[in-house]
Design a protein around this motif. Sequence first.
Motif, PDB file in Angstrom:
ATOM      1  N   ILE A   1       5.665  34.472   3.066  1.00  0.00           N
ATOM      2  CA  ILE A   1       4.492  35.288   2.777  1.00  0.00           C
ATOM      3  C   ILE A   1       4.938  36.676   2.343  1.00  0.00           C
ATOM      4  O   ILE A   1       5.812  37.290   2.969  1.00  0.00           O
ATOM      5  N   ASN A   2       4.353  37.113   1.245  1.00  0.00           N
ATOM      6  CA  ASN A   2       4.584  38.454   0.737  1.00  0.00           C
ATOM      7  C   ASN A   2       3.488  39.337   1.337  1.00  0.00           C
ATOM      8  O   ASN A   2       2.306  39.113   1.090  1.00  0.00           O
ATOM      9  N   VAL A   3       3.883  40.290   2.159  1.00  0.00           N
ATOM     10  CA  VAL A   3       2.906  41.197   2.763  1.00  0.00           C
ATOM     11  C   VAL A   3       2.867  42.436   1.879  1.00  0.00           C
ATOM     12  O   VAL A   3       3.796  43.237   1.861  1.00  0.00           O
ATOM     13  N   GLY A   4       1.782  42.556   1.114  1.00  0.00           N
ATOM     14  CA  GLY A   4       1.739  43.579   0.080  1.00  0.00           C
ATOM     15  C   GLY A   4       0.961  44.816   0.459  1.00  0.00           C
ATOM     16  O   GLY A   4       1.354  45.933   0.126  1.00  0.00           O
ATOM     17  N   ASN A   5      -0.147  44.625   1.164  1.00  0.00           N
ATOM     18  CA  ASN A   5      -1.006  45.759   1.408  1.00  0.00           C
ATOM     19  C   ASN A   5      -1.865  45.548   2.647  1.00  0.00           C
ATOM     20  O   ASN A   5      -2.737  44.694   2.663  1.00  0.00           O
ATOM     21  N   LEU A   6      -1.603  46.327   3.681  1.00  0.00           N
ATOM     22  CA  LEU A   6      -2.472  46.373   4.861  1.00  0.00           C
ATOM     23  C   LEU A   6      -2.676  47.850   5.156  1.00  0.00           C
ATOM     24  O   LEU A   6      -1.730  48.565   5.484  1.00  0.00           O
ATOM     25  N   HIS A   7      -3.913  48.288   5.004  1.00  0.00           N
ATOM     26  CA  HIS A   7      -4.198  49.724   5.083  1.00  0.00           C
ATOM     27  C   HIS A   7      -3.828  50.339   6.423  1.00  0.00           C
ATOM     28  O   HIS A   7      -3.955  49.716   7.460  1.00  0.00           O
ATOM     29  N   TYR A   8      -3.427  51.598   6.350  1.00  0.00           N
ATOM     30  CA  TYR A   8      -3.159  52.366   7.559  1.00  0.00           C
ATOM     31  C   TYR A   8      -4.480  52.735   8.237  1.00  0.00           C
ATOM     32  O   TYR A   8      -5.466  53.029   7.572  1.00  0.00           O
ATOM     33  N   ALA A   9      -4.488  52.675   9.542  1.00  0.00           N
ATOM     34  CA  ALA A   9      -5.610  53.203  10.328  1.00  0.00           C
ATOM     35  C   ALA A   9      -5.023  53.779  11.606  1.00  0.00           C
ATOM     36  O   ALA A   9      -3.892  53.468  11.982  1.00  0.00           O
ATOM     37  N   GLU A  10      -5.806  54.595  12.262  1.00  0.00           N
ATOM     38  CA  GLU A  10      -5.371  55.237  13.505  1.00  0.00           C
ATOM     39  C   GLU A  10      -4.827  54.185  14.478  1.00  0.00           C
ATOM     40  O   GLU A  10      -5.440  53.147  14.673  1.00  0.00           O
ATOM     41  N   GLY A  11      -3.667  54.459  15.045  1.00  0.00           N
ATOM     42  CA  GLY A  11      -3.114  53.543  16.036  1.00  0.00           C
ATOM     43  C   GLY A  11      -2.281  52.413  15.446  1.00  0.00           C
ATOM     44  O   GLY A  11      -1.741  51.586  16.175  1.00  0.00           O
ATOM     45  N   LYS A  12      -2.164  52.374  14.128  1.00  0.00           N
ATOM     46  CA  LYS A  12      -1.345  51.340  13.496  1.00  0.00           C
ATOM     47  C   LYS A  12       0.075  51.846  13.284  1.00  0.00           C
ATOM     48  O   LYS A  12       0.299  53.035  13.110  1.00  0.00           O
TER      49      LYS A  12
ATOM     50  N   ARG B   1      11.559  43.571   1.941  1.00  0.00           N
ATOM     51  CA  ARG B   1      12.181  43.825   3.244  1.00  0.00           C
ATOM     52  C   ARG B   1      11.591  42.881   4.288  1.00  0.00           C
ATOM     53  O   ARG B   1      10.422  42.523   4.228  1.00  0.00           O
ATOM     54  N   ASP B   2      12.418  42.489   5.218  1.00  0.00           N
ATOM     55  CA  ASP B   2      12.022  41.550   6.256  1.00  0.00           C
ATOM     56  C   ASP B   2      11.063  42.214   7.240  1.00  0.00           C
ATOM     57  O   ASP B   2      11.421  43.191   7.901  1.00  0.00           O
ATOM     58  N   LEU B   3       9.844  41.689   7.327  1.00  0.00           N
ATOM     59  CA  LEU B   3       8.829  42.295   8.180  1.00  0.00           C
ATOM     60  C   LEU B   3       9.255  42.304   9.652  1.00  0.00           C
ATOM     61  O   LEU B   3       9.028  43.273  10.362  1.00  0.00           O
ATOM     62  N   MET B   4       9.896  41.225  10.109  1.00  0.00           N
ATOM     63  CA  MET B   4      10.291  41.168  11.518  1.00  0.00           C
ATOM     64  C   MET B   4      11.340  42.239  11.830  1.00  0.00           C
ATOM     65  O   MET B   4      11.355  42.806  12.906  1.00  0.00           O
ATOM     66  N   GLU B   5      12.212  42.515  10.860  1.00  0.00           N
ATOM     67  CA  GLU B   5      13.213  43.584  11.043  1.00  0.00           C
ATOM     68  C   GLU B   5      12.527  44.950  11.100  1.00  0.00           C
ATOM     69  O   GLU B   5      12.892  45.802  11.919  1.00  0.00           O
ATOM     70  N   LEU B   6      11.546  45.150  10.231  1.00  0.00           N
ATOM     71  CA  LEU B   6      10.825  46.428  10.207  1.00  0.00           C
ATOM     72  C   LEU B   6      10.081  46.659  11.517  1.00  0.00           C
ATOM     73  O   LEU B   6       9.948  47.794  11.975  1.00  0.00           O
ATOM     74  N   LEU B   7       9.590  45.582  12.124  1.00  0.00           N
ATOM     75  CA  LEU B   7       8.856  45.715  13.380  1.00  0.00           C
ATOM     76  C   LEU B   7       9.770  46.195  14.508  1.00  0.00           C
ATOM     77  O   LEU B   7       9.315  46.853  15.440  1.00  0.00           O
ATOM     78  N   LYS B   8      11.056  45.864  14.409  1.00  0.00           N
ATOM     79  CA  LYS B   8      12.004  46.243  15.470  1.00  0.00           C
ATOM     80  C   LYS B   8      12.338  47.727  15.408  1.00  0.00           C
ATOM     81  O   LYS B   8      12.783  48.314  16.395  1.00  0.00           O
TER      82      LYS B   8
ATOM     83  N   VAL C   1       7.907  42.241   3.253  1.00  0.00           N
ATOM     84  CA  VAL C   1       7.073  43.374   2.863  1.00  0.00           C
ATOM     85  C   VAL C   1       7.515  43.805   1.470  1.00  0.00           C
ATOM     86  O   VAL C   1       8.674  44.146   1.249  1.00  0.00           O
ATOM     87  N   GLN C   2       6.584  43.729   0.518  1.00  0.00           N
ATOM     88  CA  GLN C   2       6.902  44.083  -0.871  1.00  0.00           C
ATOM     89  C   GLN C   2       5.594  44.349  -1.610  1.00  0.00           C
ATOM     90  O   GLN C   2       4.785  43.448  -1.793  1.00  0.00           O
ATOM     91  N   GLY C   3       5.398  45.597  -2.023  1.00  0.00           N
ATOM     92  CA  GLY C   3       4.152  45.955  -2.694  1.00  0.00           C
ATOM     93  C   GLY C   3       4.079  45.428  -4.113  1.00  0.00           C
ATOM     94  O   GLY C   3       3.118  44.775  -4.501  1.00  0.00           O
ATOM     95  N   ILE C   4       5.116  45.725  -4.885  1.00  0.00           N
ATOM     96  CA  ILE C   4       5.153  45.296  -6.286  1.00  0.00           C
ATOM     97  C   ILE C   4       6.483  44.590  -6.537  1.00  0.00           C
ATOM     98  O   ILE C   4       7.450  44.816  -5.813  1.00  0.00           O
TER      99      ILE C   4
ATOM    100  N   GLN D   1       3.162  52.077  10.879  1.00  0.00           N
ATOM    101  CA  GLN D   1       3.392  51.993   9.440  1.00  0.00           C
ATOM    102  C   GLN D   1       4.773  51.400   9.168  1.00  0.00           C
ATOM    103  O   GLN D   1       5.787  51.918   9.611  1.00  0.00           O
ATOM    104  N   LEU D   2       4.794  50.274   8.447  1.00  0.00           N
ATOM    105  CA  LEU D   2       6.058  49.592   8.150  1.00  0.00           C
ATOM    106  C   LEU D   2       6.589  49.973   6.776  1.00  0.00           C
ATOM    107  O   LEU D   2       7.780  49.911   6.512  1.00  0.00           O
ATOM    108  N   SER D   3       5.686  50.347   5.877  1.00  0.00           N
ATOM    109  CA  SER D   3       6.084  50.763   4.528  1.00  0.00           C
ATOM    110  C   SER D   3       4.965  51.626   3.980  1.00  0.00           C
ATOM    111  O   SER D   3       3.957  51.828   4.647  1.00  0.00           O
ATOM    112  N   ALA D   4       5.133  52.080   2.754  1.00  0.00           N
ATOM    113  CA  ALA D   4       4.098  52.924   2.144  1.00  0.00           C
ATOM    114  C   ALA D   4       2.754  52.207   2.092  1.00  0.00           C
ATOM    115  O   ALA D   4       1.705  52.826   2.161  1.00  0.00           O
ATOM    116  N   THR D   5       2.783  50.881   1.984  1.00  0.00           N
ATOM    117  CA  THR D   5       1.533  50.144   1.788  1.00  0.00           C
ATOM    118  C   THR D   5       1.159  49.209   2.933  1.00  0.00           C
ATOM    119  O   THR D   5       0.103  48.608   2.914  1.00  0.00           O
TER     120      THR D   5
END
Length: 162
Positions: free
Chosen positions: A104-115, A153-160, A144-147, A117-121
């Motif tokens: 799964i390509n995770v491209g865009n999940l908006h920032y909100a309070e309490g989230k 980048r590996d989302l599980m690695e970013l979560l760590k 995680v890849q916007g364009i 941030q794994l990448s710009a998008t």
Amino acid sequence: MGTPNILLTRIDNRLVHGQVGMTWVNTLGANLVIVANDEVANDEVQQNLMDMVLPETAESRFFTIEKTIRIIGKAAPHQKILLVIKNPEDALKLVHGGIPIQKINVGNLHYAEGKKQLSATVSVDEADIQVFQKLHDLGVELEVQGIPNERARDLMELLKQD
């Protein structure tokens, strides 16, 4: 049921929009964009807006999650599919429904309070993280890849990372 030729499954909370739709379709060489979203499946205005940003080389279908699960296996091999969904929960429903999603390509999940941030998008909350963990446990690769020209980048690695 055959195995659908899914080139990419993308999570984007705006679904198909602007250059992103065009860029991914062209980069992948997709000729069918399936938007799996219960709300948009019943909203012609949103469907028309999304159609406008897709290249003419690609057809679009707007299905509910349930209908996607039911019929995607009937897609012909020449249908090169970009599957677009709004959030991790819907991704998990599709995987549980038997759709063969390996990555799964995770491209865009908006920032909100309490989230976090794994990448710009991409920003995630606890609920998102739990769902991504389940997908990961089911063997789904999460990137995680916007364009397309951005490094994935590996989302599980970013979560760590903190």
